[in-house]
Design a protein around this motif. Structure first.
Motif, short mmCIF file in Angstrom:
data_model
loop_
_atom_site.label_atom_id
_atom_site.label_comp_id
_atom_site.label_asym_id
_atom_site.label_seq_id
_atom_site.Cartn_x
_atom_site.Cartn_y
_atom_site.Cartn_z
N PHE A 39 42.33 40.27 56.98
CA PHE A 39 42.96 41.22 56.06
C PHE A 39 42.13 41.40 54.79
O PHE A 39 42.40 42.29 54.01
CB PHE A 39 44.37 40.77 55.68
N GLY A 40 41.14 40.54 54.59
CA GLY A 40 40.24 40.72 53.45
C GLY A 40 40.34 39.63 52.41
O GLY A 40 41.23 38.78 52.45
N HIS A 41 39.41 39.70 51.49
CA HIS A 41 39.26 38.70 50.44
C HIS A 41 39.84 39.20 49.12
O HIS A 41 40.07 40.40 48.95
CB HIS A 41 37.79 38.34 50.25
N PRO A 42 40.07 38.28 48.19
CA PRO A 42 40.54 38.70 46.86
C PRO A 42 39.54 39.66 46.21
O PRO A 42 38.33 39.61 46.49
CB PRO A 42 40.62 37.39 46.08
N PRO A 43 40.02 40.53 45.34
CA PRO A 43 39.12 41.48 44.68
C PRO A 43 38.26 40.81 43.62
O PRO A 43 38.56 39.71 43.15
CB PRO A 43 40.08 42.48 44.05
N ALA A 44 37.21 41.49 43.24
CA ALA A 44 36.35 41.01 42.15
C ALA A 44 37.19 40.92 40.88
O ALA A 44 38.16 41.66 40.69
CB ALA A 44 35.19 41.97 41.94
N GLY A 45 36.83 40.01 40.01
CA GLY A 45 37.51 39.88 38.73
C GLY A 45 38.66 38.89 38.73
O GLY A 45 39.29 38.68 37.69
N ILE A 46 38.95 38.29 39.88
CA ILE A 46 40.01 37.28 39.93
C ILE A 46 39.51 36.01 39.23
O ILE A 46 38.40 35.55 39.48
CB ILE A 46 40.40 36.98 41.39
N THR A 47 40.33 35.47 38.34
CA THR A 47 39.94 34.26 37.60
C THR A 47 40.80 33.05 37.94
O THR A 47 40.43 31.92 37.65
CB THR A 47 40.04 34.50 36.09
N THR A 48 41.97 33.30 38.55
CA THR A 48 42.90 32.21 38.83
C THR A 48 43.46 32.36 40.24
O THR A 48 43.78 33.47 40.68
CB THR A 48 44.07 32.21 37.83
N VAL A 49 43.59 31.22 40.90
CA VAL A 49 44.19 31.17 42.23
C VAL A 49 45.35 30.18 42.20
O VAL A 49 45.22 29.08 41.68
CB VAL A 49 43.15 30.73 43.29
N ARG A 70 54.77 33.20 36.84
CA ARG A 70 55.36 33.72 35.60
C ARG A 70 55.14 32.77 34.42
O ARG A 70 55.23 33.20 33.27
CB ARG A 70 56.83 34.04 35.80
N ASP A 71 54.82 31.52 34.68
CA ASP A 71 54.50 30.58 33.60
C ASP A 71 53.09 30.80 33.04
O ASP A 71 52.76 30.29 31.97
CB ASP A 71 54.62 29.12 34.08
N PHE A 124 55.27 38.45 52.19
CA PHE A 124 56.53 39.11 52.57
C PHE A 124 57.60 38.96 51.49
O PHE A 124 58.16 39.95 51.02
CB PHE A 124 57.04 38.54 53.90
N HIS A 125 57.91 37.75 51.11
CA HIS A 125 59.00 37.51 50.17
C HIS A 125 58.60 37.76 48.72
O HIS A 125 59.46 37.99 47.88
CB HIS A 125 59.55 36.09 50.33
N GLY A 126 57.32 37.71 48.43
CA GLY A 126 56.86 37.92 47.07
C GLY A 126 56.86 39.35 46.61
O GLY A 126 56.83 39.63 45.42
N ARG A 127 56.92 40.27 47.53
CA ARG A 127 56.93 41.70 47.14
C ARG A 127 58.15 42.02 46.28
O ARG A 127 58.06 42.77 45.33
CB ARG A 127 56.89 42.59 48.37
N ARG A 128 59.30 41.46 46.64
CA ARG A 128 60.52 41.70 45.86
C ARG A 128 60.47 41.03 44.50
O ARG A 128 61.15 41.43 43.57
CB ARG A 128 61.74 41.21 46.63
N ALA A 129 59.65 39.97 44.40
CA ALA A 129 59.56 39.22 43.14
C ALA A 129 58.35 39.64 42.31
O ALA A 129 58.03 39.00 41.32
CB ALA A 129 59.48 37.73 43.45
N ASP A 130 57.68 40.71 42.74
CA ASP A 130 56.51 41.23 42.03
C ASP A 130 55.40 40.20 41.87
O ASP A 130 54.80 40.06 40.81
CB ASP A 130 56.93 41.79 40.67
N LEU A 131 55.15 39.45 42.96
CA LEU A 131 54.07 38.47 42.95
C LEU A 131 52.75 39.15 43.29
O LEU A 131 52.72 40.22 43.91
CB LEU A 131 54.36 37.35 43.96
N PRO A 132 51.65 38.52 42.93
CA PRO A 132 50.35 39.10 43.28
C PRO A 132 50.10 39.01 44.78
O PRO A 132 50.82 38.31 45.50
CB PRO A 132 49.36 38.22 42.50
N GLN A 155 46.32 36.24 32.00
CA GLN A 155 45.84 35.45 33.14
C GLN A 155 46.50 35.95 34.43
O GLN A 155 45.86 36.01 35.48
CB GLN A 155 46.14 33.97 32.92
N ARG A 156 47.78 36.31 34.36
CA ARG A 156 48.49 36.82 35.55
C ARG A 156 47.80 38.06 36.11
O ARG A 156 47.79 38.27 37.32
CB ARG A 156 49.94 37.16 35.19
N GLU A 157 47.23 38.89 35.23
CA GLU A 157 46.56 40.11 35.68
C GLU A 157 45.38 39.82 36.62
O GLU A 157 44.96 40.71 37.36
CB GLU A 157 46.05 40.90 34.48
#
Length: 158
Positions: free
Chosen positions: A86-96, A41-42, A66-74, A47-49
């Protein structure tokens, strides 16, 4: 049949445990998700998108997933053990937001890495995630489909 845990969280604090004693492994997961949420959230909204969480352990990715779903985390990803499938991050990710030590083969895909936190589970339980670093990294231009095999780690890190 359901049962309740016999030991309290406090009973795991500051004691030596066997590396395969997984009873305390999930202690601190909600706090980890909260810490990652604060970091997330900072970030500026644009960038969060384009941000995901990447855990160096199956445990950390599971905690955030598990716990991030309630907090609307990516979404959370990990190259560790079965989580890799389970797979890799999608294309277009700029921040980890990376939780845990960054393996050398993984780090070469990250730019501008900076430590932004440390995992602390509160009661001082010595489990696999306590004390792990949390980093923020630029991954602009990473072709996740191509590099994802390099993130695969089948060792059981304890």
């Amino acid at each position: 049949m359901q049962s309740l845990p016999i030991a309290s969280v406090e009973s795991f604090a500051e004691r030596d445990t066997s590396p395969v004693d997984f009873r305390g492994s999930e202690i601190g997961w909600p706090e980890l998700a909260t810490d990652v949420g604060d970091i997330y959230r900072d970030l500026p909204p644009r960038q969060r998108e384009h941000t995901v969480v990447l855990g160096s352990h199956y445990w950390t990715a599971s905690a955030v997933e598990f716990h991030g779903r309630r907090a609307d985390l990516p979404d959370a990803y990990s190259g560790s053990r079965g989580f890799w499938f389970f797979g890799h991050p999608p294309a277009g990710i700029t921040t980890v937001i990376h939780i845990g030590e960054i393996a050398p083969g993984v780090r070469e895909h990250f730019d501008g890495v900076r430590r932004v936190g440390t995992v602390n589970n509160g009661p001082g339980v010595d489990n696999v995630v306590r004390g792990q670093p949390i980093h923020l990294a630029d991954v602009t231009g990473v072709d996740w489909q191509r590099v994802w095999p390099e993130f695969r780690d089948m060792t059981l890190s304890l």
